[in-house]
Write a protein that holds these residues in place. Structure first.
Motif, PDB file in Angstrom:
ATOM      1  N   TYR A   1      -1.962 -11.661  53.901  1.00  0.00           N
ATOM      2  CA  TYR A   1      -0.619 -11.254  54.038  1.00  0.00           C
ATOM      3  C   TYR A   1       0.014 -12.064  55.063  1.00  0.00           C
ATOM      4  CZ  TYR A   1      -1.536  -7.208  51.268  1.00  0.00           C
ATOM      5  OH  TYR A   1      -1.876  -6.257  50.233  1.00  0.00           O
ATOM      6  N   VAL A   2      -0.495 -13.389  55.562  1.00  0.00           N
ATOM      7  CA  VAL A   2       0.345 -14.071  56.524  1.00  0.00           C
ATOM      8  C   VAL A   2       1.496 -14.485  55.879  1.00  0.00           C
ATOM      9  CG1 VAL A   2      -0.912 -16.198  56.156  1.00  0.00           C
ATOM     10  CG2 VAL A   2      -0.172 -15.687  58.497  1.00  0.00           C
ATOM     11  N   GLY A   3       1.573 -14.733  54.588  1.00  0.00           N
ATOM     12  CA  GLY A   3       2.749 -15.082  54.034  1.00  0.00           C
ATOM     13  C   GLY A   3       4.029 -14.562  54.240  1.00  0.00           C
ATOM     14  N   ILE A   4       3.919 -13.196  54.382  1.00  0.00           N
ATOM     15  CA  ILE A   4       4.971 -12.217  54.317  1.00  0.00           C
ATOM     16  C   ILE A   4       5.612 -12.559  55.658  1.00  0.00           C
ATOM     17  CG2 ILE A   4       5.822  -9.856  54.670  1.00  0.00           C
ATOM     18  CD1 ILE A   4       4.678  -9.915  51.782  1.00  0.00           C
ATOM     19  N   PRO A   5       4.991 -12.642  57.160  1.00  0.00           N
ATOM     20  CA  PRO A   5       5.782 -12.707  58.219  1.00  0.00           C
ATOM     21  C   PRO A   5       6.373 -14.182  58.074  1.00  0.00           C
ATOM     22  CG  PRO A   5       3.564 -12.442  58.655  1.00  0.00           C
ATOM     23  CD  PRO A   5       3.752 -12.063  57.358  1.00  0.00           C
ATOM     24  N   MET A   6       5.698 -15.083  57.342  1.00  0.00           N
ATOM     25  CA  MET A   6       6.138 -16.432  57.384  1.00  0.00           C
ATOM     26  C   MET A   6       7.517 -16.576  56.721  1.00  0.00           C
ATOM     27  SD  MET A   6       4.296 -19.560  55.459  1.00  0.00           S
ATOM     28  CE  MET A   6       4.692 -19.129  53.916  1.00  0.00           C
ATOM     29  N   MET A   7       7.438 -15.964  55.579  1.00  0.00           N
ATOM     30  CA  MET A   7       8.704 -15.998  54.853  1.00  0.00           C
ATOM     31  C   MET A   7      10.026 -15.304  55.806  1.00  0.00           C
ATOM     32  SD  MET A   7       8.192 -17.779  52.267  1.00  0.00           S
ATOM     33  CE  MET A   7       8.717 -17.980  50.753  1.00  0.00           C
ATOM     34  N   LEU A   8       9.433 -14.205  56.124  1.00  0.00           N
ATOM     35  CA  LEU A   8      10.733 -13.526  56.929  1.00  0.00           C
ATOM     36  C   LEU A   8      11.319 -14.515  58.039  1.00  0.00           C
ATOM     37  CD1 LEU A   8       9.532  -9.995  56.670  1.00  0.00           C
ATOM     38  CD2 LEU A   8      11.278 -10.775  55.559  1.00  0.00           C
ATOM     39  N   ILE A   9      10.250 -14.901  58.850  1.00  0.00           N
ATOM     40  CA  ILE A   9      10.687 -15.627  59.702  1.00  0.00           C
ATOM     41  C   ILE A   9      11.434 -17.085  59.456  1.00  0.00           C
ATOM     42  CG2 ILE A   9       9.898 -16.976  61.953  1.00  0.00           C
ATOM     43  CD1 ILE A   9       9.572 -14.301  62.277  1.00  0.00           C
ATOM     44  N   TYR A  10      10.839 -17.484  58.253  1.00  0.00           N
ATOM     45  CA  TYR A  10      11.377 -18.788  58.036  1.00  0.00           C
ATOM     46  C   TYR A  10      12.822 -18.519  57.505  1.00  0.00           C
ATOM     47  CZ  TYR A  10      11.704 -22.812  54.806  1.00  0.00           C
ATOM     48  OH  TYR A  10      11.968 -23.996  53.949  1.00  0.00           O
TER      49      TYR A  10
ATOM     50  N   LEU B   1      -4.093  -4.107  65.720  1.00  0.00           N
ATOM     51  CA  LEU B   1      -4.062  -5.137  66.683  1.00  0.00           C
ATOM     52  C   LEU B   1      -4.252  -6.530  66.370  1.00  0.00           C
ATOM     53  CD1 LEU B   1      -3.728  -4.881  69.851  1.00  0.00           C
ATOM     54  CD2 LEU B   1      -6.076  -5.134  70.044  1.00  0.00           C
ATOM     55  N   ILE B   2      -5.341  -6.663  65.409  1.00  0.00           N
ATOM     56  CA  ILE B   2      -5.542  -7.986  65.005  1.00  0.00           C
ATOM     57  C   ILE B   2      -4.484  -8.725  64.266  1.00  0.00           C
ATOM     58  CG2 ILE B   2      -7.246  -9.303  63.152  1.00  0.00           C
ATOM     59  CD1 ILE B   2      -9.344  -8.235  64.602  1.00  0.00           C
ATOM     60  N   HIS B   3      -3.870  -7.700  63.422  1.00  0.00           N
ATOM     61  CA  HIS B   3      -2.742  -8.350  62.735  1.00  0.00           C
ATOM     62  C   HIS B   3      -1.698  -8.789  63.589  1.00  0.00           C
ATOM     63  CE1 HIS B   3      -4.372  -6.224  59.034  1.00  0.00           C
ATOM     64  NE2 HIS B   3      -3.896  -7.138  58.420  1.00  0.00           N
ATOM     65  N   MET B   4      -1.249  -7.828  64.692  1.00  0.00           N
ATOM     66  CA  MET B   4      -0.176  -8.296  65.668  1.00  0.00           C
ATOM     67  C   MET B   4      -0.740  -9.670  66.319  1.00  0.00           C
ATOM     68  SD  MET B   4       2.140  -6.521  65.356  1.00  0.00           S
ATOM     69  CE  MET B   4       3.153  -6.557  66.679  1.00  0.00           C
ATOM     70  N   LEU B   5      -1.797  -9.973  66.733  1.00  0.00           N
ATOM     71  CA  LEU B   5      -2.322 -10.905  67.536  1.00  0.00           C
ATOM     72  C   LEU B   5      -2.608 -12.038  66.560  1.00  0.00           C
ATOM     73  CD1 LEU B   5      -4.529  -9.268  70.230  1.00  0.00           C
ATOM     74  CD2 LEU B   5      -2.360  -9.868  70.227  1.00  0.00           C
ATOM     75  N   VAL B   6      -2.859 -11.882  65.358  1.00  0.00           N
ATOM     76  CA  VAL B   6      -3.380 -13.116  64.838  1.00  0.00           C
ATOM     77  C   VAL B   6      -2.303 -13.398  63.693  1.00  0.00           C
ATOM     78  CG1 VAL B   6      -5.120 -14.042  63.355  1.00  0.00           C
ATOM     79  CG2 VAL B   6      -5.659 -12.674  65.294  1.00  0.00           C
ATOM     80  N   GLN B   7      -2.095 -12.082  62.634  1.00  0.00           N
ATOM     81  CA  GLN B   7      -1.201 -12.681  61.744  1.00  0.00           C
ATOM     82  C   GLN B   7       0.274 -13.115  62.111  1.00  0.00           C
ATOM     83  OE1 GLN B   7      -1.049 -10.012  58.029  1.00  0.00           O
ATOM     84  NE2 GLN B   7       0.925  -9.565  59.001  1.00  0.00           N
ATOM     85  N   ASN B   8       0.959 -12.273  62.919  1.00  0.00           N
ATOM     86  CA  ASN B   8       2.143 -12.554  63.330  1.00  0.00           C
ATOM     87  C   ASN B   8       2.526 -13.819  63.924  1.00  0.00           C
ATOM     88  OD1 ASN B   8       2.777 -10.177  61.689  1.00  0.00           O
ATOM     89  ND2 ASN B   8       3.040  -9.059  63.458  1.00  0.00           N
ATOM     90  N   PRO B   9       1.715 -14.191  65.057  1.00  0.00           N
ATOM     91  CA  PRO B   9       1.855 -15.507  65.743  1.00  0.00           C
ATOM     92  C   PRO B   9       1.669 -16.600  64.514  1.00  0.00           C
ATOM     93  CG  PRO B   9       0.588 -13.999  66.961  1.00  0.00           C
ATOM     94  CD  PRO B   9       0.778 -13.202  65.840  1.00  0.00           C
ATOM     95  N   ILE B  10       0.631 -16.495  63.940  1.00  0.00           N
ATOM     96  CA  ILE B  10       0.551 -17.597  62.918  1.00  0.00           C
ATOM     97  C   ILE B  10       1.475 -17.926  61.939  1.00  0.00           C
ATOM     98  CG2 ILE B  10      -1.061 -18.309  60.889  1.00  0.00           C
ATOM     99  CD1 ILE B  10      -3.361 -17.520  62.334  1.00  0.00           C
ATOM    100  N   GLY B  11       2.063 -16.485  61.460  1.00  0.00           N
ATOM    101  CA  GLY B  11       3.253 -16.455  60.587  1.00  0.00           C
ATOM    102  C   GLY B  11       4.313 -17.377  61.188  1.00  0.00           C
TER     103      GLY B  11
ATOM    104  N   THR C   1      -0.617 -13.412  48.858  1.00  0.00           N
ATOM    105  CA  THR C   1       0.223 -11.967  48.919  1.00  0.00           C
ATOM    106  C   THR C   1       0.354 -11.385  47.660  1.00  0.00           C
ATOM    107  OG1 THR C   1       1.961 -13.049  49.230  1.00  0.00           O
ATOM    108  CG2 THR C   1       1.246 -12.447  51.044  1.00  0.00           C
ATOM    109  N   ILE C   2       0.522 -12.228  46.532  1.00  0.00           N
ATOM    110  CA  ILE C   2       0.836 -11.617  45.303  1.00  0.00           C
ATOM    111  C   ILE C   2      -0.591 -11.385  44.572  1.00  0.00           C
ATOM    112  CG2 ILE C   2       3.154 -12.686  44.961  1.00  0.00           C
ATOM    113  CD1 ILE C   2       1.939 -14.693  43.252  1.00  0.00           C
TER     114      ILE C   2
END
Lengths: 418, 307
Positions: free
Chosen positions: B174-183, B81-91, B117-118
């Protein structure tokens, strides 16, 4: 040349009798969780052995302590484990023996150097078979900063009341954290807390045996009282002790920021190297002046043979040497704080280690209450005790509730307690 | 004489696929089915005996086991839930900012945010443990410097904060992963569409909400599934930071650490491969259900929406 080698090996492995030995260079690998001791094995113990037995070469290959049981079991299952296995005491090793993984060493010549108590950690419940050579025990107590004690003007506490007076004095003084212990890693609270101060309340072996026999319960006063004392510790452990790890506590003490360290004697060699103040040690304070004191003198390390080893003769030779007084002397003095279990006399050079071992003379020895038999089922009493000790220190659970929870858990699977 | 119409056997396909198929079978498919099989046995007196679904009955029905199981599952859910609510919107927000043509040094920010992430989870776990440590950490000092010392808590040592703290550390990593995919998804939106929107007076924020966001919804869906699978398989960060007992008082215990303790054993508790396999099978089931729900429930609707 060939003949000489054969003769040497033959003499060394008296157990072999007339059986034919192969006169090749045998290589033994030791599995252990004591990765801290790698240097000592490589620089002192193994060279001393190889000097006498040039036909056997030994390698010490430790893994991380917390993973040791898991790693070892997987290696044994896969058939890739070393020839010599360092044994944890009681059930973990017993299970290996019963599964046929560890060889029966009851007939090993060197076994006569050990008392039954010393062998208890690595014998079957009825004592009929012993499968690991007892190597060392560790004694619990408190290590203190002598300079800090002088500075604040307090004496070594003999009774529980004096103990808390000392802690209070340090708290008021404010220059030192009264006691260095954290609850992050959980085991310290049980091992250095509950099982350290506990034997004074449950009267050592008397209480421990009664618990195993089902005559006492964990809710009896002797077993709840140590939790009552632990509940008072929280106030003296320093800010943020909830997130303080075991290495944090070691550092806080050796940097001179804390006055007292609830200890196991295995800390001695590490502390000697790090602390630049004088250290002393005292055993767990008794309730009233003059009471008999009890200490936790826990059989901690044994060493046995992988039943599937390809070099049983060489392994036996090595184990016989481990049972000798020569090994005891090297081991005890290279690793002050690991006290040999053999009957042979060992002279200790380290004053702090000498202080610890001197308690064997004036106090009654016992081993940790949760190790023999009582941690066989689910829930596991040892792991539950970690959890309960932490909860009590943090004030999340009352001593009585914690004791009740442990008793309920034990009664679930241990018939004599039902 | 062979019939001339018979198609030629294309051996090269089999040959080129073989290494991947063999390796994948050996390290993924076989262990998976063997785990499911192990869960149906138990060891009694050194003998492995068939017990059917009894291990699962113990896991879900027995008070000691089920309490731990539901605690771990609940913690997993909170972690997710925290990842969905925090990581993905921030990404998504970071990607939107980075794709703005007016932002300078965007390549630098992109790399800086992606670097964690690496990193190895061991490094991340220990680094944050040190940062947050009440004794050596820089967190108390930094809060003190801005007059907020009273907010400091030994976060990793308190039951009520530990799991959330670790979830946020994981988000940081891991916030870099959604960021890159959305980017990447944002960059692939044709300029014509945006320009057409501009002609209709849709610019700035409303262009993001009304044009870009609907077009990147499939990417967000994929990210959610990846997050779900990763979070319910999580183990490493918790183990590196809190150890196998997932302290304090099992407040950070997730299915991964619970399975590890059960399967391999811990301290005096001996390992039980059969119960461990039962937990692993339950984890597999949970992830399977989650992914299927996404595939049949959400992705199909996304496609309908898209076309």
């Amino acid at each position: 040349m060939h003949k000489n080698t054969f003769k040497g090996l033959f003499l060394a492995t008296t157990l072999l009798g007339a059986s034919a030995a192969t006169a090749q260079q045998a290589e033994l690998t030791i599995e252990s969780w004591r990765n801290d001791d790698l240097a000592i094995w490589q620089d002192k113990i193994i060279p001393a052995f190889e000097a006498q037995h040039p036909d056997i070469s030994v390698r010490f290959t430790p893994s991380a302590p917390a993973e040791y049981n898991a790693v070892l079991n997987s290696k044994l299952d896969a058939g890739s484990a070393g020839d010599i296995i360092t044994c944890r005491p009681f059930d973990a090793s017993l299970a290996l023996f019963e599964a046929g993984r560890l060889a029966d060493l009851s007939d090993l010549e060197g076994m006569s150097n050990f008392s039954d108590v010393a062998k208890s950690g690595w014998s079957t419940d009825d004592g009929s078979a012993t499968y690991c050579v007892p190597m060392a025990s560790v004694i619990h107590g408190f290590i203190y900063n002598k300079d800090a004690f002088e500075e604040v003007g307090v004496a070594v506490p003999q009774t529980e009341e004096e103990f808390f007076a000392v802690l209070e004095a340090f708290k008021e003084d404010g220059n030192y954290i009264p006691m260095a212990m954290g609850t992050n890693d959980q085991w310290e609270a049980a091992t250095m807390g509950y099982n350290n101060i506990g034997p004074n309340y449950w009267k050592g072996e008397e209480g421990r045996m009664a618990l195993i026999a089902g005559e006492q319960k964990l809710t009896d006063e002797g077993w709840v009282a140590p939790f009552r004392q632990l509940a008072k510790w929280g106030a003296y452990l320093g800010d943020g002790f909830e997130a303080q790890t075991y290495p944090d506590s070691q550092n806080i003490f050796t940097l001179g920021r804390a006055a007292i360290y609830p200890a196991g004697s295995w800390e001695i060699s590490g502390f000697n190297a790090l602390a630049d103040f004088e250290m002393g040690a005292f055993h767990p304070p008794v309730q009233n002046a003059g009471d008999t004191c009890y200490i936790s003198d826990h059989t901690d390390i044994g060493i046995g043979m992988n039943a599937a080893t390809e070099n049983p003769e060489a392994a036996m030779t090595f184990l016989n040497w481990v049972a000798s007084s020569e090994f005891s002397n090297i081991f005890a003095n290279s690793l002050p704080g690991f006290f040999p279990l053999s009957k042979a006399d060992v002279a200790l050079e380290d004053p702090l280690a000498q202080e610890f071992i001197s308690w064997r003379g004036k106090c009654e020895s016992s081993i940790r209450s949760t190790y023999q038999i009582l941690s066989r089922g689910t829930p596991n009493l040892e792991n539950e005790t970690w959890n309960a000790s932490v909860a009590v220190i943090k004030g999340d659970e009352s001593p009585e509730d914690a004791a009740q929870r442990l008793q309920d858990g034990l009664a679930l699977w241990y018939t004599p307690q039902q | 004489m062979p019939a001339p119409s018979k198609p030629k056997t294309r051996w090269h396909i089999a040959v080129f696929l073989a290494p991947a198929v063999l390796v994948y079978t050996a390290v993924m498919i076989y262990p998976l089915f063997n785990t499911l099989r192990l869960a149906l046995y138990a060891e009694v007196d050194q003998q492995r005996i068939w017990v059917g679904l009894q291990n699962f009955q113990t896991l879900f029905g027995d008070a000691i086991w089920s309490e731990q199981f539901w605690n771990a599952l609940g913690n997993n859910a909170w972690f997710f839930l925290i990842h969905m609510l925090v990581q993905n919107p921030i990404g998504i927000a970071l990607a939107a900012l980075l794709s703005s043509p007016r932002l300078r040094f965007s390549a630098f920010y992109r790399s800086a945010i992606f670097i964690p992430t690496i990193l190895s989870f061991v490094i991340v776990g220990f680094a944050w443990k040190l940062i947050l440590s009440p004794i050596w950490g820089i967190a108390p000092g930094m809060l003190d410097a801005i007059g907020l010392k009273f907010l400091y808590q030994p976060w990793l040592g308190k039951e009520e904060y530990a799991l959330t703290t670790l979830s946020l550390v994981s988000v940081w990593q891991y916030v870099g992963i959604p960021m890159m995919l959305i980017y990447a998804a944002l960059l692939s939106i044709p300029d014509e569409i945006l320009e057409a929107g501009e002609c209709d007076g849709i610019t700035g924020m409303s262009a993001f909400w009304k044009i870009k966001l609907p077009l990147i919804l499939p990417s967000i869906g994929i990210i959610s599934v990846l997050t779900f699978v990763a979070n319910f398989n999580a183990f490493d960060l918790i183990y590196a930071a809190q150890g196998a007992l997932a302290g304090p008082d099992f407040s950070t215990d997730i299915l991964g650490t619970f399975m590890y303790r059960t399967f391999f054993g811990f301290q005096l508790q001996l390992g039980d491969p059969h119960m461990g396999s039962a937990i692993a099978s339950a984890m597999f089931g949970i992830i399977l259900i989650g992914v299927c729900t996404y595939l049949f429930g959400i992705q199909r609707r996304l496609r309908n929406y898209q076309f």
